[in-house]
Motif scaffolding. Structure first.
Motif, PDB file in Angstrom:
ATOM      1  N   VAL A 170       0.363  10.864  -2.559  1.00  0.00           N
ATOM      2  CA  VAL A 170       0.698  10.099  -3.766  1.00  0.00           C
ATOM      3  C   VAL A 170       2.087  10.489  -4.276  1.00  0.00           C
ATOM      4  O   VAL A 170       2.845   9.662  -4.773  1.00  0.00           O
ATOM      5  CB  VAL A 170      -0.362  10.339  -4.879  1.00  0.00           C
ATOM      6  N   MET A 171       2.454  11.770  -4.115  1.00  0.00           N
ATOM      7  CA  MET A 171       3.668  12.285  -4.747  1.00  0.00           C
ATOM      8  C   MET A 171       4.913  12.274  -3.873  1.00  0.00           C
ATOM      9  O   MET A 171       6.017  12.355  -4.368  1.00  0.00           O
ATOM     10  CB  MET A 171       3.435  13.738  -5.217  1.00  0.00           C
ATOM     11  N   HIS A 172       4.765  12.202  -2.538  1.00  0.00           N
ATOM     12  CA  HIS A 172       5.936  12.403  -1.662  1.00  0.00           C
ATOM     13  C   HIS A 172       6.949  11.248  -1.713  1.00  0.00           C
ATOM     14  O   HIS A 172       6.575  10.086  -1.761  1.00  0.00           O
ATOM     15  CB  HIS A 172       5.492  12.614  -0.216  1.00  0.00           C
ATOM     16  N   ARG A 173       8.237  11.609  -1.720  1.00  0.00           N
ATOM     17  CA  ARG A 173       9.318  10.607  -1.669  1.00  0.00           C
ATOM     18  C   ARG A 173      10.335  11.011  -0.608  1.00  0.00           C
ATOM     19  O   ARG A 173      10.779  12.159  -0.568  1.00  0.00           O
ATOM     20  CB  ARG A 173      10.065  10.525  -3.012  1.00  0.00           C
ATOM     21  N   ASP A 174      10.722  10.072   0.255  1.00  0.00           N
ATOM     22  CA  ASP A 174      11.806  10.333   1.205  1.00  0.00           C
ATOM     23  C   ASP A 174      13.150  10.097   0.529  1.00  0.00           C
ATOM     24  O   ASP A 174      13.230   9.411  -0.496  1.00  0.00           O
ATOM     25  CB  ASP A 174      11.676   9.425   2.433  1.00  0.00           C
ATOM     26  N   GLU A 175      14.217  10.620   1.131  1.00  0.00           N
ATOM     27  CA  GLU A 175      15.553  10.511   0.533  1.00  0.00           C
ATOM     28  C   GLU A 175      15.961   9.051   0.367  1.00  0.00           C
ATOM     29  O   GLU A 175      15.726   8.215   1.236  1.00  0.00           O
ATOM     30  CB  GLU A 175      16.604  11.239   1.390  1.00  0.00           C
ATOM     31  N   GLY A 176      16.565   8.751  -0.777  1.00  0.00           N
ATOM     32  CA  GLY A 176      17.085   7.399  -1.020  1.00  0.00           C
ATOM     33  C   GLY A 176      16.034   6.426  -1.521  1.00  0.00           C
ATOM     34  O   GLY A 176      16.334   5.292  -1.871  1.00  0.00           O
ATOM     35  N   VAL A 177      14.763   6.873  -1.565  1.00  0.00           N
ATOM     36  CA  VAL A 177      13.699   5.979  -2.039  1.00  0.00           C
ATOM     37  C   VAL A 177      13.608   6.106  -3.556  1.00  0.00           C
ATOM     38  O   VAL A 177      13.319   7.175  -4.076  1.00  0.00           O
ATOM     39  CB  VAL A 177      12.346   6.342  -1.384  1.00  0.00           C
ATOM     40  N   THR A 178      13.877   5.002  -4.256  1.00  0.00           N
ATOM     41  CA  THR A 178      13.886   5.074  -5.725  1.00  0.00           C
ATOM     42  C   THR A 178      12.675   4.370  -6.320  1.00  0.00           C
ATOM     43  O   THR A 178      12.679   3.968  -7.462  1.00  0.00           O
ATOM     44  CB  THR A 178      15.170   4.426  -6.296  1.00  0.00           C
ATOM     45  N   ASP A 179      11.632   4.212  -5.511  1.00  0.00           N
ATOM     46  CA  ASP A 179      10.416   3.603  -6.029  1.00  0.00           C
ATOM     47  C   ASP A 179       9.223   4.199  -5.292  1.00  0.00           C
ATOM     48  O   ASP A 179       9.370   5.037  -4.408  1.00  0.00           O
ATOM     49  CB  ASP A 179      10.470   2.075  -5.860  1.00  0.00           C
ATOM     50  N   VAL A 180       8.037   3.748  -5.637  1.00  0.00           N
ATOM     51  CA  VAL A 180       6.833   4.281  -5.011  1.00  0.00           C
ATOM     52  C   VAL A 180       6.685   3.681  -3.606  1.00  0.00           C
ATOM     53  O   VAL A 180       6.559   2.470  -3.468  1.00  0.00           O
ATOM     54  CB  VAL A 180       5.592   3.945  -5.867  1.00  0.00           C
ATOM     55  N   PRO A 181       6.733   4.510  -2.545  1.00  0.00           N
ATOM     56  CA  PRO A 181       6.638   3.964  -1.188  1.00  0.00           C
ATOM     57  C   PRO A 181       5.225   3.491  -0.848  1.00  0.00           C
ATOM     58  O   PRO A 181       4.259   3.887  -1.507  1.00  0.00           O
ATOM     59  CB  PRO A 181       7.034   5.152  -0.302  1.00  0.00           C
ATOM     60  N   LYS A 182       5.125   2.673   0.200  1.00  0.00           N
ATOM     61  CA  LYS A 182       3.810   2.096   0.519  1.00  0.00           C
ATOM     62  C   LYS A 182       2.783   3.159   0.922  1.00  0.00           C
ATOM     63  O   LYS A 182       1.593   3.013   0.671  1.00  0.00           O
ATOM     64  CB  LYS A 182       3.929   0.974   1.550  1.00  0.00           C
ATOM     65  N   GLU A 183       3.276   4.281   1.528  1.00  0.00           N
ATOM     66  CA  GLU A 183       2.353   5.363   1.900  1.00  0.00           C
ATOM     67  C   GLU A 183       1.700   5.961   0.651  1.00  0.00           C
ATOM     68  O   GLU A 183       0.524   6.315   0.663  1.00  0.00           O
ATOM     69  CB  GLU A 183       3.096   6.489   2.651  1.00  0.00           C
ATOM     70  N   ALA A 184       2.496   6.068  -0.423  1.00  0.00           N
ATOM     71  CA  ALA A 184       1.960   6.634  -1.669  1.00  0.00           C
ATOM     72  C   ALA A 184       0.953   5.673  -2.299  1.00  0.00           C
ATOM     73  O   ALA A 184      -0.055   6.102  -2.866  1.00  0.00           O
ATOM     74  CB  ALA A 184       3.093   6.928  -2.636  1.00  0.00           C
ATOM     75  N   ILE A 185       1.222   4.382  -2.180  1.00  0.00           N
ATOM     76  CA  ILE A 185       0.292   3.376  -2.729  1.00  0.00           C
ATOM     77  C   ILE A 185      -1.027   3.431  -1.952  1.00  0.00           C
ATOM     78  O   ILE A 185      -2.116   3.402  -2.541  1.00  0.00           O
ATOM     79  CB  ILE A 185       0.931   1.966  -2.699  1.00  0.00           C
ATOM     80  N   GLU A 186      -0.905   3.573  -0.630  1.00  0.00           N
ATOM     81  CA  GLU A 186      -2.101   3.684   0.232  1.00  0.00           C
ATOM     82  C   GLU A 186      -2.926   4.918  -0.138  1.00  0.00           C
ATOM     83  O   GLU A 186      -4.152   4.853  -0.262  1.00  0.00           O
ATOM     84  CB  GLU A 186      -1.640   3.817   1.686  1.00  0.00           C
ATOM     85  N   ALA A 187      -2.236   6.053  -0.311  1.00  0.00           N
ATOM     86  CA  ALA A 187      -2.923   7.299  -0.674  1.00  0.00           C
ATOM     87  C   ALA A 187      -3.612   7.142  -2.033  1.00  0.00           C
ATOM     88  O   ALA A 187      -4.743   7.614  -2.232  1.00  0.00           O
ATOM     89  CB  ALA A 187      -1.934   8.458  -0.714  1.00  0.00           C
ATOM     90  N   SER A 188      -2.940   6.454  -2.970  1.00  0.00           N
ATOM     91  CA  SER A 188      -3.517   6.221  -4.305  1.00  0.00           C
ATOM     92  C   SER A 188      -4.803   5.410  -4.204  1.00  0.00           C
ATOM     93  O   SER A 188      -5.808   5.711  -4.854  1.00  0.00           O
ATOM     94  CB  SER A 188      -2.534   5.472  -5.205  1.00  0.00           C
ATOM     95  N   ILE A 189      -4.760   4.367  -3.363  1.00  0.00           N
ATOM     96  CA  ILE A 189      -5.947   3.502  -3.200  1.00  0.00           C
ATOM     97  C   ILE A 189      -7.103   4.313  -2.613  1.00  0.00           C
ATOM     98  O   ILE A 189      -8.243   4.229  -3.090  1.00  0.00           O
ATOM     99  CB  ILE A 189      -5.611   2.264  -2.335  1.00  0.00           C
ATOM    100  N   ASN A 190      -6.805   5.123  -1.598  1.00  0.00           N
ATOM    101  CA  ASN A 190      -7.847   5.966  -0.993  1.00  0.00           C
ATOM    102  C   ASN A 190      -8.498   6.886  -2.018  1.00  0.00           C
ATOM    103  O   ASN A 190      -9.715   7.041  -2.058  1.00  0.00           O
ATOM    104  CB  ASN A 190      -7.256   6.814   0.146  1.00  0.00           C
ATOM    105  N   LEU A 191      -7.658   7.503  -2.869  1.00  0.00           N
ATOM    106  CA  LEU A 191      -8.176   8.403  -3.902  1.00  0.00           C
ATOM    107  C   LEU A 191      -9.049   7.656  -4.898  1.00  0.00           C
ATOM    108  O   LEU A 191     -10.137   8.112  -5.261  1.00  0.00           O
ATOM    109  CB  LEU A 191      -7.007   9.037  -4.665  1.00  0.00           C
ATOM    110  N   ILE A 192      -8.554   6.481  -5.325  1.00  0.00           N
ATOM    111  CA  ILE A 192      -9.290   5.727  -6.345  1.00  0.00           C
ATOM    112  C   ILE A 192     -10.645   5.265  -5.798  1.00  0.00           C
ATOM    113  O   ILE A 192     -11.668   5.373  -6.473  1.00  0.00           O
ATOM    114  CB  ILE A 192      -8.432   4.556  -6.888  1.00  0.00           C
TER     115      ILE A 192
END
Length: 402
Positions: A170-192
């Protein structure tokens, strides 16, 4: 507003490596800073950040507290619970949650926190005993806080590794990414989805855990809905897990950089809480929090318009020489008192402050019972890249076992 060529970009990797020179220039040259490109204002001086935290009328939380565009908006409360609400909604939800998340529950959790800490420490110390380099974050600081939250909520042991991996995602960001990446959205959905099933299970079969306590919390017939319970559980994962992991690693790193300051702690555990407090001041996990202006706000003869985003920088406030003597020195036992802003201030003061302090005290105390020294491999240490929290993704070290 003073004009300065200093640039504050919360997504810049150079800024993540060391934000403090940027903050100093902001405090001196642009105490009210404007970034046109990213569309925000920022306050960096201690007194201004404190005033910002305490102003929950003109400075609204209801669009969230992160600068990331996908995290901002009227939907923010779904994953950030009452942290992304204003009164009266904030007060109602916080009061109901407080019925389950009590100081007594936190106190009673301490023996289990100690057991969980020992389990991870035993593994780490065993690896280190052969002279092997261990990753303090992977083996200890990154495991303990999420396991403690899982313990509180009632997540079974068998699921904790999986839940921890989603929380990290949910928390990880790669360099240059200024928004929530799709991997983080996927992880959020799994948690929820996981927590939804857990809530449904507790409705059928109550247990002696925080999830059940939240479902049973009631004031004059008012109860939390399943979605509200879920929102709070998710907030715990983001706010309670991530920041405590960073606190533990930041404490270890700055302790290593200031050996004279931690030397007495190997024989005097009573000073460990002071180490925790100075780490919270010197290099706080939670560096940047966003607010949205409602109405009009004036700082330094400048009107900040309605609807604009204002960043509060507690990371900068703690290094303000207007508030602290020699703020760039790491001094365990210095007088900090009520000047600390790591947990915010005012109406939104962090509900988990007790838990974070207790976890950090227990973790560092148990660590120091087992070692008589340690060395950090700075070259191979890796910082976390996030627009609002500061700490380490990897902190390799060698331990001198007692």
């Amino acid at each position: 507003m003073t004009v300065s060529d200093v640039a504050l970009d919360p997504y810049n990797y150079d800024f993540h490596e060391d934000p403090y020179p940027y903050y100093k220039r902001l405090r001196d040259e642009a105490p009210l800073y404007r970034n046109e490109e990213l569309g925000f204002w920022a306050l960096s001086r201690h007194k201004d950040v404190l005033a910002g935290f305490r102003n929950s009328v003109t400075l609204s939380n209801k669009f969230g507290v992160s600068l990331d565009p996908a995290s901002r908006g009227p939907h923010a409360a779904k994953t950030m619970s009452f942290l992304a609400m204003d009164d009266p909604d904030h007060l109602r939800l916080r009061t109901l949650v407080s019925k389950g998340f009590t100081p007594r529950r936190i106190r009673e959790l301490e023996p289990r926190v100690t057991e969980i800490a020992l389990k991870h420490l035993d593994t780490m110390v065993e690896m280190a005993a052969s002279g092997e380099t261990v990753d303090y974050v992977d083996e200890f600081a990154g495991k303990l806080p999420m396991d403690v939250i899982s313990e509180l909520m009632g997540v079974p042991d068998a699921d904790r590794v999986r839940v921890r991996a989603w929380a990290d995602g949910v928390m990880h960001r790669d360099e240059g990414v200024t928004d929530v990446p799709k991997e983080a959205i996927e992880a959020s959905i799994n948690l929820i989805v996981y927590y939804q099933e857990m809530v449904a299970e507790r409705r059928r079969k109550p247990s002696d855990d925080l999830t059940t306590a939240l479902l049973e919390a009631e004031i004059d017939g008012d109860r939390l809905t399943d979605d509200e319970v879920l929102g709070f559980m998710f907030l715990m994962v983001i706010a309670g897990n991530e920041t405590t992991t960073k606190l533990l690693a930041n404490a270890a790193f700055w302790g290593y950089k200031n050996p004279d300051q931690i030397a007495p702690l190997y024989d005097d555990a009573s000073r460990i809480p002071l180490w925790v407090e100075e780490t919270l001041r010197y290099d706080t996990s939670s560096q940047i929090l966003a607010r949205t202006v409602q109405g009009e706000l004036t700082f330094y003869d400048t009107v900040i318009p309605d609807g604009d985003v204002l960043l509060l920088l507690p990371g900068s406030a703690h290094r303000d020489e207007r508030a602290f003597e020699n703020p760039d020195d790491f001094v365990i036992g210095r007088d900090i008192g009520a000047k600390l802003q790591s947990f915010g201030s005012g109406a939104h003061f962090c509900l988990g402050a007790h838990l974070a302090r207790m976890e950090a005290r227990v973790a560092l105390d148990e660590l120091f019972k087992r070692i008589r020294g340690y060395d950090v491999d700075e070259t191979n240490s890796v910082r976390v890249h996030s627009s609002n929290v500061r700490g380490f993704a990897h902190l390799p070290m060698t331990l001198q076992i007692r």
